[in-house]
Write an enzyme that holds these catalytic residues in place. Structure first.
Site, short mmCIF file in Angstrom:
data_model
loop_
_atom_site.label_atom_id
_atom_site.label_comp_id
_atom_site.label_asym_id
_atom_site.label_seq_id
_atom_site.Cartn_x
_atom_site.Cartn_y
_atom_site.Cartn_z
N ASP A 1 7.77 4.94 1.61
CA ASP A 1 6.73 4.66 0.61
C ASP A 1 6.86 5.60 -0.58
O ASP A 1 7.33 6.73 -0.45
CB ASP A 1 5.35 4.80 1.27
CG ASP A 1 4.25 4.17 0.44
OD1 ASP A 1 4.56 3.31 -0.41
OD2 ASP A 1 3.07 4.53 0.64
N ASN B 1 8.03 4.47 -3.90
CA ASN B 1 8.99 4.05 -4.94
C ASN B 1 8.30 3.81 -6.28
O ASN B 1 8.81 4.22 -7.33
CB ASN B 1 9.68 2.74 -4.54
CG ASN B 1 10.60 2.90 -3.36
OD1 ASN B 1 10.93 4.02 -2.96
ND2 ASN B 1 11.03 1.78 -2.79
N GLY B 2 7.15 3.15 -6.23
CA GLY B 2 6.43 2.81 -7.45
C GLY B 2 5.98 4.06 -8.19
O GLY B 2 6.14 4.17 -9.41
N ARG B 3 5.44 5.02 -7.44
CA ARG B 3 4.96 6.25 -8.07
C ARG B 3 6.12 7.10 -8.60
O ARG B 3 6.00 7.75 -9.63
CB ARG B 3 4.11 7.05 -7.07
CG ARG B 3 2.69 6.51 -6.97
CD ARG B 3 2.00 6.99 -5.74
NE ARG B 3 2.49 6.31 -4.54
CZ ARG B 3 2.29 6.73 -3.31
NH1 ARG B 3 1.63 7.86 -3.11
NH2 ARG B 3 2.74 6.03 -2.29
N TRP B 4 7.23 7.05 -7.89
CA TRP B 4 8.42 7.77 -8.36
C TRP B 4 8.82 7.25 -9.74
O TRP B 4 9.13 8.02 -10.65
CB TRP B 4 9.57 7.56 -7.36
CG TRP B 4 10.83 8.30 -7.69
CD1 TRP B 4 11.19 9.54 -7.25
CD2 TRP B 4 11.91 7.83 -8.52
NE1 TRP B 4 12.43 9.88 -7.76
CE2 TRP B 4 12.89 8.86 -8.54
CE3 TRP B 4 12.14 6.66 -9.25
CZ2 TRP B 4 14.08 8.74 -9.25
CZ3 TRP B 4 13.33 6.55 -9.97
CH2 TRP B 4 14.28 7.58 -9.97
N HIS C 1 12.31 0.98 -6.79
CA HIS C 1 12.85 0.25 -5.63
C HIS C 1 14.38 0.33 -5.61
O HIS C 1 15.00 0.43 -4.56
CB HIS C 1 12.42 -1.21 -5.66
CG HIS C 1 10.94 -1.39 -5.51
ND1 HIS C 1 10.20 -0.68 -4.59
CD2 HIS C 1 10.04 -2.20 -6.14
CE1 HIS C 1 8.92 -1.04 -4.68
NE2 HIS C 1 8.81 -1.95 -5.62
N LEU D 1 25.19 3.59 15.34
CA LEU D 1 23.76 3.52 14.99
C LEU D 1 23.27 2.06 15.00
O LEU D 1 23.97 1.17 14.52
CB LEU D 1 23.57 4.10 13.58
CG LEU D 1 22.14 4.08 13.02
CD1 LEU D 1 21.33 5.23 13.61
CD2 LEU D 1 22.14 4.18 11.50
N ARG E 1 6.42 8.96 7.50
CA ARG E 1 5.95 8.22 6.33
C ARG E 1 6.06 9.11 5.12
O ARG E 1 5.47 10.19 5.07
CB ARG E 1 4.50 7.74 6.48
CG ARG E 1 4.07 6.94 5.23
CD ARG E 1 2.74 6.25 5.35
NE ARG E 1 2.55 5.38 4.18
CZ ARG E 1 1.95 4.21 4.19
NH1 ARG E 1 1.46 3.75 5.31
NH2 ARG E 1 1.83 3.49 3.09
N SER F 1 -0.22 1.24 8.11
CA SER F 1 -0.02 0.03 7.31
C SER F 1 0.62 -1.12 8.10
O SER F 1 1.56 -1.77 7.61
CB SER F 1 0.81 0.35 6.05
OG SER F 1 0.13 1.28 5.23
N GLU G 1 5.87 10.80 17.78
CA GLU G 1 5.40 11.95 17.01
C GLU G 1 5.30 11.51 15.55
O GLU G 1 6.25 10.94 15.00
CB GLU G 1 6.38 13.12 17.15
CG GLU G 1 6.48 13.66 18.57
CD GLU G 1 5.15 14.17 19.12
OE1 GLU G 1 4.31 14.66 18.32
OE2 GLU G 1 4.95 14.07 20.34
C1 IPE Z 1 4.02 0.14 3.53
O1 IPE Z 1 3.84 0.58 2.22
C2 IPE Z 1 5.08 -0.90 3.60
C3 IPE Z 1 6.43 -0.47 3.22
C4 IPE Z 1 6.83 0.72 2.91
C5 IPE Z 1 7.39 -1.52 3.25
P1 IPE Z 1 2.68 0.00 1.30
O2 IPE Z 1 2.79 0.71 0.01
O3 IPE Z 1 2.71 -1.47 1.28
O4 IPE Z 1 1.37 0.46 2.11
P2 IPE Z 1 -0.15 0.57 1.64
O5 IPE Z 1 -0.51 -0.69 0.93
O6 IPE Z 1 -0.24 1.76 0.72
O7 IPE Z 1 -0.91 0.80 2.90
C1 IPE Z 2 7.45 1.35 -0.96
O1 IPE Z 2 7.13 1.85 -2.20
C2 IPE Z 2 8.33 0.12 -1.04
C3 IPE Z 2 7.67 -1.12 -0.64
C4 IPE Z 2 6.46 -1.25 -0.17
C5 IPE Z 2 8.45 -2.33 -0.81
P1 IPE Z 2 5.86 1.31 -3.00
O2 IPE Z 2 6.28 0.19 -3.85
O3 IPE Z 2 4.75 1.01 -2.08
O4 IPE Z 2 5.53 2.57 -3.89
P2 IPE Z 2 4.09 3.14 -4.25
O5 IPE Z 2 3.37 3.35 -2.96
O6 IPE Z 2 3.42 2.12 -5.09
O7 IPE Z 2 4.38 4.41 -4.97
MG MG Z 3 3.19 2.08 -1.36
#
Ligand code: IPE
Ligand code: IPE
Ligand code: MG
Length: 250
Positions: free
Chosen positions: A26, A28-31, A43, A137, A191, A199, A210
């Protein structure tokens, strides 16, 4: 029962190096946002980071690596982002599968495929077929995966196979139908991205894993960050319901 010990019906071995690591990738968007880039740029870098995570897992002796790539709730995102993610998955499969095969990696996808395009289903099935006998793996990608979906499809399949047992099912009946029946339960769950939630990831299988949460965003989660997670895991006392004293005695 499957080939692996269930943490609730028997006591699994607590290993120094986790046999199975499951990751919610989790952040990627904020990065991307931090860099004034569109979310999808995050992404893209995120996919590149998967490659190094696989390498590092092989190097340290992890046998199963399970990555949450797209949840059953991620369809709620803007259509352009969803279709970008599907395209990225397709592209990564086409580009990486030959290399994975060469590295003796077994590729598996878990999740509901019925919503994927025919072309994507074809790439997934070919990748699984090509790598199915590999002994290194096991890389599992969870895509359009939801823990609740998994439990429900397994329960329905179990009931169909054993209708006469209605009302008397146990773990042994259910476990062969769960998506991850081919794998031991995760020893370590990671996570990235700062949120402290599951999630709808592996709800059944995380019973005694763990849990490790880090603020590091997925594209920044490098070998060093992975090492810290493993170190944290190594400091845990895995009691599986017993007392510390009992552990010392064994
Ligand atoms: C969880 O991340 C799903 C994946 C990383 C694929 P989300 O970004 O969708 O989770 P929420 O919405 O913050 O719980
Ligand atoms: C996780 O990163 C990737 C997927 C859920 C596909 P996000 O896209 O959820 O990134 P944030 O949480 O918005 O930063
Ligand atoms: Mg996310």
């Amino acid at each position: 029962m499957g080939i692996f010990t269930s943490s609730t019906t028997a006591i699994p071995e607590a290993l120094e190096i986790p046999r199975h690591v499951a990751v919610i990738m989790d952040g990627n968007g904020r990065w991307a946002k931090q860099r004034f880039l569109p979310r999808v740029a995050g992404h893209k870098v995120g996919v590149e980071n998967v490659r190094s995570m696989i390498k590092h897992s092989v190097n340290i002796g992890v046998k199963y690596l399970t990555l949450f790539a797209f949840s059953s709730e991620n369809w709620r995102r803007p259509a352009e982002e969803v279709s970008f993610l599907m395209g990225l998955f397709m592209e990564a499969l086409k580009k990486e599968v030959a290399k994975l095969h060469k590295s003796n990696v077994r590729f598996v996808m878990i999740g509901d495929r019925t919503k994927f395009s025919e072309a994507l289903c074809y790439e997934i099935a070919s990748a699984e077929l090509l790598t199915k006998s590999n002994t290194g793996l096991t890389l599992t990608i969870a895509a359009n995966y939801g823990g609740r979906w998994d439990l429900l499809q397994a329960m329905n399949a179990m009931q169909k196979a054993n209708p006469s047992l209605l009302g008397n099912y146990n773990e042994e009946h259910l476990s062969p139908y769960l998506s991850m029946s081919f794998s031991p339960e995760p020893d370590l769950f990671i996570r990235t991205g700062g949120e402290k939630r599951i999630s709808n990831f592996l709800l059944w299988q995380l019973a005694y894993s763990e849990l490790y949460f880090t603020d590091t965003l997925w594209p920044d989660f490098d070998d060093e960050a992975f090492k810290l997670a493993i170190q944290s895991y190594q400091q845990r006392e895995r009691r599986f319901g017993r007392t510390s004293e009992q552990l010392v005695a064994t």
